[in-house]
Write an enzyme that holds these catalytic residues in place. Sequence first.
Site, PDB file in Angstrom:
ATOM      1  CG  ASP A  37      -1.764   1.199   1.372  1.00  0.00           C
ATOM      2  OD1 ASP A  37      -2.352   1.625   0.367  1.00  0.00           O
ATOM      3  OD2 ASP A  37      -1.832   1.755   2.483  1.00  0.00           O
ATOM      4  CG  ASP A  39      -1.827   7.520   0.743  1.00  0.00           C
ATOM      5  OD1 ASP A  39      -0.806   8.163   0.431  1.00  0.00           O
ATOM      6  OD2 ASP A  39      -2.881   7.530   0.070  1.00  0.00           O
TER       7      ASP A  39
END
Length: 270
Positions: A37, A39
């Site tokens: 991922d 953020d």
Amino acid sequence: MLYVDGHCRYIQPVCIFREEDSVYLELAKMKTLVVFDFDHTLVDDNSDTWVIRCAPEQSLPAWLKNSYEKGRWTEYMGRVLSYLRDQSVQPDTIRSVMETIPFTDGMVELLTFISQSKSEIDCIIVSDSNTLFIDWILQARGLKNAIDSVFTNPASVNNEGCIGVQCFHSHQCDHCPVNLCKQKVLSDFTENQANSGIHYQAVCYVGDGGNDFCPVKVLKETDLVMPRKGYTLEKLLLKASSENVALKPQVVPWSNGNEILEQLQKLVQQ
């Protein structure tokens, strides 16, 4: 190890035996796939909210904040970016601000290791951010060569100097935002790789959020899911365990990139 069209390719271990000349050849082991991922994982903040630093007084008007609808974040971000353009904020200014977002502790070192280990590791990003933000941030730190592919919402600058962002894809998953199902992205990617003769001995999935739970469901016993400590994904995995939900991968929480690096080195050495 095989070389195809000048490129190194790792394929599923097989044994070749030619009785006529008694030659035995064991091909190299399969690669490891790392899925990040972005953020609150690679970077230690949310790139979509970081951009608000470009707005007047570094805040958004109430009417814009209140326009968000659950599951439709990308559409909301399109309105945020249009608002910034209306305030005469230029793309170069936005880029300069995005380049200041901090990486999570140890992630630069982790990505550097991955970039130096491409013969053993493939690495992709699956994120609900957008292509411009991720590209700018990685490029500013010289880390783009660690990443083989980025799956996120397409963004570009139009002729009027406004950044536009579109939904990544459509899907049938009822548990994910309308613009992105990370399980579908991961499944499609590994299937396409397999069709090209590229297989993975293990997948290491690293994330933090609720939308990182869906892809965990398709991971196998040989795979590893690494949720960030104290974040939503870890809480969802703990809840699933307490409710005896059948999830196959090993779970190893992390708080910095060095802990991920340690686990990744173990996978590569298998």
